[in-house]
Design an enzyme around this catalytic site. Sequence first.
Site, short mmCIF file in Angstrom:
data_model
loop_
_atom_site.label_atom_id
_atom_site.label_comp_id
_atom_site.label_asym_id
_atom_site.label_seq_id
_atom_site.Cartn_x
_atom_site.Cartn_y
_atom_site.Cartn_z
NE ARG A 54 0.29 1.66 3.37
CZ ARG A 54 1.02 2.40 3.79
NH1 ARG A 54 2.29 2.11 3.54
NH2 ARG A 54 0.73 3.85 3.94
N GLY A 55 -0.04 2.43 -0.18
CA GLY A 55 0.91 3.34 -0.65
C GLY A 55 1.44 3.58 -1.47
CB ALA A 56 0.86 7.28 -3.41
NE ARG A 94 -6.52 1.18 -1.26
CZ ARG A 94 -5.26 1.62 -0.63
NH1 ARG A 94 -4.62 1.38 -0.56
NH2 ARG A 94 -5.89 2.60 0.01
CD GLN A 217 -3.42 3.03 6.95
OE1 GLN A 217 -3.68 3.21 7.95
NE2 GLN A 217 -4.24 2.65 5.51
CG ASP A 258 -2.91 8.82 -1.06
OD1 ASP A 258 -2.36 7.54 -0.89
OD2 ASP A 258 -3.09 9.17 0.47
CG ASN A 268 -1.97 12.07 3.14
OD1 ASN A 268 -0.93 11.04 1.95
ND2 ASN A 268 -1.74 12.36 4.24
CE LYS A 269 -4.90 5.92 4.23
NZ LYS A 269 -6.14 4.98 4.29
#
Length: 381
Positions: A54-56, A94, A217, A258, A268-269
């Site tokens: 995960r993570g952009a 995603r 996270q 992201d 973002n998150k």
Amino acid sequence: MNINGRHYRTIWLKEDDKRVVQIINQLALPHRFEILDVRTAAGVQRAIKDMYVRGAGLIGAAAAFGMYLAALEAGDRSFEQDVLRAAEALKATRPTASNLAWAVNRMLARLTGCEAARLNAAEKRDAARRTAQAVADQDADYCKHIGMYGLDIIKAVAERKKARYGASAPPVHILTHCNAGWLAFVDYGSALSPVYAAFDAGINVHVWVDETRPRNQGANLTAWELCRHGAPHDLIPDNAGGHLMQRGLVDMVITGADRVTRRGDAVNKIGTYLKAVAAQENNVPFYVALPSSTFDFAMREGIEIPIEERDASEVRFVSGKTADGSIETVQICPDETPSRNWGFDVTPARYIRGFITERGVCDASEKGILSLYPEYAGALP
Ligand code: MRU
């Protein structure tokens, strides 16, 4: 990043079998360090969707390697059709981060169309491997440069503090949300890259790590990374940031992103927006660190960005280690309570002090972004 004295990236091709992609299983962290083999494009789709990776930046690199595996699986005669189908499936895993579609499109540009038509199937597969590797290498390289530019900002704050407090100056306190460290990319990270660069340069830094509900996270991944690097940090509840800012205990906020629109709105998150509002209220500079693959130059307003809504069970249950060392999942709300689970939110550009990119630092505005990326001046559809 070094783990027990050995350098790892988050994704790579297996040394003795280049048809296998290897990943660090992020679902097992922080309690177990585990490497998984992924052998099919469908396996990569699952790894992205279920957040083994995960993570952009990392989902971009994973999608590129997924396209490479799709090229290996594609029929000689149906090559283009097969890779196009894999591309659609990967893009659908995603929806929010731009890096994923960006990486898939870069692979498609190499594997389909007139240029590719001149290659035979074996040459196309070879081109797929080299292009996926180039996507991964570029991600790591860009993140390294983000670290260098972010270091200058942290250094300036450290010098101001030293001028004010002398030899006993407190550390530069940096608040971050979610995980935008090396685990979210191929190496180095975006928001944490400047922190690592500052720490390695001997600057006294300290990170406030938001736990980042519901998937934690921050607690699971950011804290783990900072432990491995030996960088000072404290894990805090998601809602503690405003309190710390009011007390003068946050010198700056650095988050990842992201997707960032050409006007500078940053997705973002979930929870990032609240931090940005609190930072503005308390005059704390709020920076967003990102490689250029995270910009969506074709989109103006953040509100247009699709926000992933994930399974509600992620809010209703938490997992963790029990006293006897086993990993358990428990429910934290009444049986009949429904829940909702948006993965991201939009921080409007006006709350952002600047973007830290691989080309330098710029204002969070269309003018600022295009001053670093003039080649996108005409990129609107
Ligand atoms: O849902 P995730 O864990 O894939 O979320 C992405 C993120 O890690 C964060 O939003 C991060 O701050 C930006 S990605 C570098």
